[in-house]
Design a protein around this motif. Structure first.
Motif, PDB file in Angstrom:
ATOM      1  N   THR A 155      -3.712  -6.344  14.876  1.00 46.43           N
ATOM      2  CA  THR A 155      -4.043  -4.960  15.206  1.00 46.43           C
ATOM      3  C   THR A 155      -2.807  -4.074  15.117  1.00 46.43           C
ATOM      4  OG1 THR A 155      -5.815  -5.701  16.677  1.00 46.43           O
ATOM      5  CG2 THR A 155      -5.051  -3.444  16.948  1.00 46.43           C
ATOM      6  N   SER A 156      -1.692  -4.564  15.651  1.00 47.41           N
ATOM      7  CA  SER A 156      -0.448  -3.799  15.584  1.00 47.41           C
ATOM      8  C   SER A 156      -0.063  -3.538  14.131  1.00 47.41           C
ATOM      9  CB  SER A 156       0.672  -4.557  16.294  1.00 47.41           C
ATOM     10  OG  SER A 156       0.346  -4.782  17.643  1.00 47.41           O
ATOM     11  N   HIS A 157      -0.213  -4.568  13.292  1.00 53.53           N
ATOM     12  CA  HIS A 157       0.147  -4.426  11.881  1.00 53.53           C
ATOM     13  C   HIS A 157      -0.782  -3.437  11.173  1.00 53.53           C
ATOM     14  CE1 HIS A 157       1.437  -5.457   7.833  1.00 53.53           C
ATOM     15  NE2 HIS A 157       0.162  -5.661   7.519  1.00 53.53           N
ATOM     16  N   GLU A 158      -2.085  -3.564  11.420  1.00 47.84           N
ATOM     17  CA  GLU A 158      -3.041  -2.700  10.744  1.00 47.84           C
ATOM     18  C   GLU A 158      -2.904  -1.248  11.180  1.00 47.84           C
ATOM     19  OE1 GLU A 158      -5.131  -3.452   8.333  1.00 47.84           O
ATOM     20  OE2 GLU A 158      -4.535  -5.555   8.285  1.00 47.84           O
ATOM     21  N   LEU A 159      -2.624  -1.025  12.451  1.00 48.13           N
ATOM     22  CA  LEU A 159      -2.453   0.346  12.939  1.00 48.13           C
ATOM     23  C   LEU A 159      -1.147   0.963  12.440  1.00 48.13           C
ATOM     24  CD1 LEU A 159      -3.691   0.019  16.627  1.00 48.13           C
ATOM     25  CD2 LEU A 159      -4.820   1.256  14.782  1.00 48.13           C
ATOM     26  N   ALA A 165       1.834   6.202   7.493  1.00 44.47           N
ATOM     27  CA  ALA A 165       1.455   7.097   6.401  1.00 44.47           C
ATOM     28  C   ALA A 165       1.236   8.514   6.902  1.00 44.47           C
ATOM     29  CB  ALA A 165       0.189   6.571   5.721  1.00 44.47           C
ATOM     30  N   VAL A 166       0.588   8.657   8.055  1.00 43.89           N
ATOM     31  CA  VAL A 166       0.363   9.983   8.630  1.00 43.89           C
ATOM     32  C   VAL A 166       1.692  10.670   8.924  1.00 43.89           C
ATOM     33  CG1 VAL A 166      -0.466  11.176  10.705  1.00 43.89           C
ATOM     34  CG2 VAL A 166      -1.929   9.506   9.563  1.00 43.89           C
ATOM     35  N   LEU A 200     -10.660   2.352  11.759  1.00 39.80           N
ATOM     36  CA  LEU A 200     -10.100   1.115  12.293  1.00 39.80           C
ATOM     37  C   LEU A 200     -10.208   1.077  13.813  1.00 39.80           C
ATOM     38  CD1 LEU A 200      -8.545  -1.519  11.931  1.00 39.80           C
ATOM     39  CD2 LEU A 200      -6.422  -0.197  11.900  1.00 39.80           C
ATOM     40  N   THR A 201      -9.881   2.183  14.459  1.00 38.72           N
ATOM     41  CA  THR A 201      -9.976   2.249  15.930  1.00 38.72           C
ATOM     42  C   THR A 201     -11.410   2.051  16.393  1.00 38.72           C
ATOM     43  OG1 THR A 201      -8.116   3.801  15.955  1.00 38.72           O
ATOM     44  CG2 THR A 201      -9.450   3.657  17.944  1.00 38.72           C
ATOM     45  N   ARG A 317     -11.306 -12.057  12.198  1.00 34.91           N
ATOM     46  CA  ARG A 317     -10.808 -10.688  12.260  1.00 34.91           C
ATOM     47  C   ARG A 317      -9.631 -10.491  11.332  1.00 34.91           C
ATOM     48  NH1 ARG A 317     -10.404 -10.906  18.688  1.00 34.91           N
ATOM     49  NH2 ARG A 317      -9.409 -12.820  18.001  1.00 34.91           N
ATOM     50  N   PHE A 318      -9.670  -9.404  10.582  1.00 34.19           N
ATOM     51  CA  PHE A 318      -8.603  -8.977   9.678  1.00 34.19           C
ATOM     52  C   PHE A 318      -8.403  -9.899   8.472  1.00 34.19           C
ATOM     53  CE2 PHE A 318      -7.260  -7.197  13.836  1.00 34.19           C
ATOM     54  CZ  PHE A 318      -7.359  -5.858  13.508  1.00 34.19           C
TER      55      PHE A 318
END
Length: 404
Positions: A155-159, A165-166, A200-201, A317-318
Motif C-alpha cells: 500500500t505504501s508503495h502503490e500510494l 506524480a501529483v 486506489l484509496t 492483493r497488489f
C-alpha cells in the motif's frame, strides 16, 4: 522391693523407644517411596485427564523419548502413545530441557500429514524421568502477519507513485504558469493521477470492509440481471474506447441474497479486467447459468491469458500477472482480491480457467434463492400508493374545512 513399679518403668521405656524406632522406619519408607515414584515412569495423578481435555497438541515423553501419554489433537502430527517423539528439532528441545533443568521454547517446522507446519513448542520436566511437550500451530498466525506486512508495504508503495506524480505535476504547473498550453497538459495529467489515487484509496477501503469481521448489512433479494447490467454499464465507456464489445448471454431471472453494491463492484471488476487485457476488436462475454440451487456468472475474454503457475496468485492483493500492461491501464492490483472476498462473504466461490494466448474465464458461484413474487409486490405497492393518496386527500379536505 516390689517389682511392679520397675516393670511399669521398663514397659514405658520400651514403648517410647519402640515408637521412636517405628517413626524413623516410617519416615525412611516414605522417602524411599518418593524416590521410587520420582525415578519411575508413572504419570502424576490426573495427567491423562488434563491431556484428554486439551485442544492443543500435548504429549508426555520418557527418558528414551517414547510417548507415554498424548492429547487427542497430537495424533494429527503423528504423535501416538508408545511411539517415538517425531522431529529432530523437537527431540533436541526435550534433551536441552533436561540438560538445562528448566523449560525451553523453540519455533520449528513439524510435519502434519504431508504438510509442513510452523509450530511453537515448549518442553517442561514434570518428573526426573518425564517431560511434558506442548506444541502450538502458528502457521495461520504467521501467514496473516506476513499478509499484514505485505499489505502495509504494498500500500505504501502503490500510494507513493501517484502522490509523487501529483507533487511533480503541481511543480510543473507552477513553472509553466506563463504557458497556457503546458498548464492545460499538466493539469490533465494531474487530474488523471488524482483519479488514480482516489480509485486506489476507495479500493483499499472496500477491501478492508470486506475483510473485517462485520457481516454485510445491506442484504436483500438481488436480481442477477440487475447486477450484470450495472457491471456492464460501468465498463461501457472503457470498452468502447478499446474497441471491445461486451456480450451478455445465458439465463435470465436468477436471484441471490446479498448486497447489490458489493456484488456489482465484484462483477464490474471482472469485466474491467477482461476489457483491459483483451486485444482491440475482440469480444468479452458475460454469461449467467442457474442450476441446482447455484447461480454461475462467468466473464470470458480472449486476451493474453494467465500462466498456470500464476493463477493461484492473481487473487492476492497488489499482484499483477502483467505488470507493464497493468501500469498502462491504471490498474490497482486490488480488483481480483475484492472479487474473491466479496464472493466469499456471500457464501460463494470464484474459479479461474486460463490459457496463455487463448484467454481467461472467471466464474463466480453464488447460492440461488427463489425469485420473488413480482406481481404480489406490485399489488402491494399499488395498494400502499392508493392508501397514501386517500390519506393525503382527507388531509387536504380537513385543511379546507370540507367534510371527509
Amino acid at each position: 522391693m516390689d517389682p511392679t513399679p520397675l516393670a511399669l518403668v521398663a514397659l514405658t521405656l520400651g514403648v517410647l523407644l519402640g515408637g521412636g524406632v517405628a517413626t524413623l522406619v516410617l519416615i525412611a519408607l516414605r522417602a524411599r517411596d518418593r524416590a521410587r515414584v520420582a525415578a519411575s515412569l508413572e504419570l502424576p495423578d490426573g495427567t491423562r485427564a488434563v491431556l484428554f481435555g486439551m485442544d492443543e497438541v500435548a504429549v508426555v515423553v520418557d527418558g528414551s523419548l517414547r510417548i507415554v501419554a498424548a492429547s487427542p489433537p497430537a495424533e494429527l502430527f503423528g504423535m501416538q502413545e508408545e511411539s517415538t517423539l517425531p522431529g529432530d528439532e523437537l527431540r533436541e528441545l526435550v534433551r536441552e530441557t533436561r540438560r538445562a533443568e528448566h523449560p525451553e521454547t523453540a519455533t520449528m517446522r513439524l510435519r502434519r500429514g504431508v504438510e509442513l507446519r510452523l509450530v511453537s513448542a515448549r518442553a517442561s520436566a514434570i518428573t526426573p524421568r518425564l517431560t511434558l511437550v506442548v506444541v502450538r500451530d502458528i502457521t495461520e498466525h504467521e501467514r496473516v502477519e506476513e499478509m499484514r506486512r505485505d499489505f502495509v508495504s504494498n500500500t505504501s508503495h502503490e500510494l507513493k507513485t501517484p502522490v509523487g506524480a501529483v507533487t511533480l505535476l503541481a511543480e510543473a504547473i507552477d513553472s509553466a504558469a506563463d504557458d497556457p498550453d503546458q498548464v492545460r497538459h499538466f493539469a490533465t495529467r494531474l487530474s488523471a493521477e488524482a483519479a488514480r489515487l482516489g480509485q486506489l484509496t476507495s479500493r483499499i477501503m472496500s477491501l478492508s470492509r470486506l475483510q473485517s469481521a462485520d457481516d454485510l448489512t445491506e442484504l436483500r433479494n438481488v436480481s442477477v440481471d440487475e447486477v450484470v447490467a450495472a457491471a456492464i454499464e460501468s465498463q461501457s465507456i472503457a470498452a468502447d474506447a478499446a474497441g471491445i464489445s461486451i456480450v451478455r448471454g445465458g439465463a435470465r431471472g436468477a436471484h441471490v441474497r446479498g448486497d447489490v453494491q458489493v456484488l456489482t463492484e465484484a462483477i464490474g471488476n471482472l469485466v474491467a479486467n477482461a476489457v483491459a487485457y483483451s486485444p482491440s476488436g475482440s469480444p468479452v462475454g458475460v454469461g449467467v447459468r442457474a442450476d441446482d440451487g447455484v447461480v454461475e456468472i462467468a466473464v470470458t475474454d480472449r486476451g493474453i491469458g494467465i500462466p498456470e503457475n500464476e493463477q493461484e496468485r492473481v487473487f492476492e492483493r497488489f499482484y499483477r500477472a502483467d505488470q507493464a500492461r497493468s501500469r498502462r491501464t491504471g490498474g490497482t492490483g486490488l480488483g481480483l482480491s475484492i472479487v474473491k472476498h466479496a464472493v466469499q462473504r456471500h457464501g460463494g466461490e470464484v474459479e479461474l480457467w486460463s490459457r496463455p494466448g487463448r484467454g481467461s474465464t472467471f466464474t463466480v458461484r453464488l447460492p440461488a434463492i427463489e425469485a420473488p413474487d413480482l406481481n404480489g409486490m406490485k399489488t402491494k405497492r399499488r395498494k400502499k400508493k392508493a392508501k397514501k393518496t386517500k390519506k393525503e386527500a382527507r388531509a387536504v379536505a380537513r385543511a379546507e374545512g370540507e367534510p371527509t
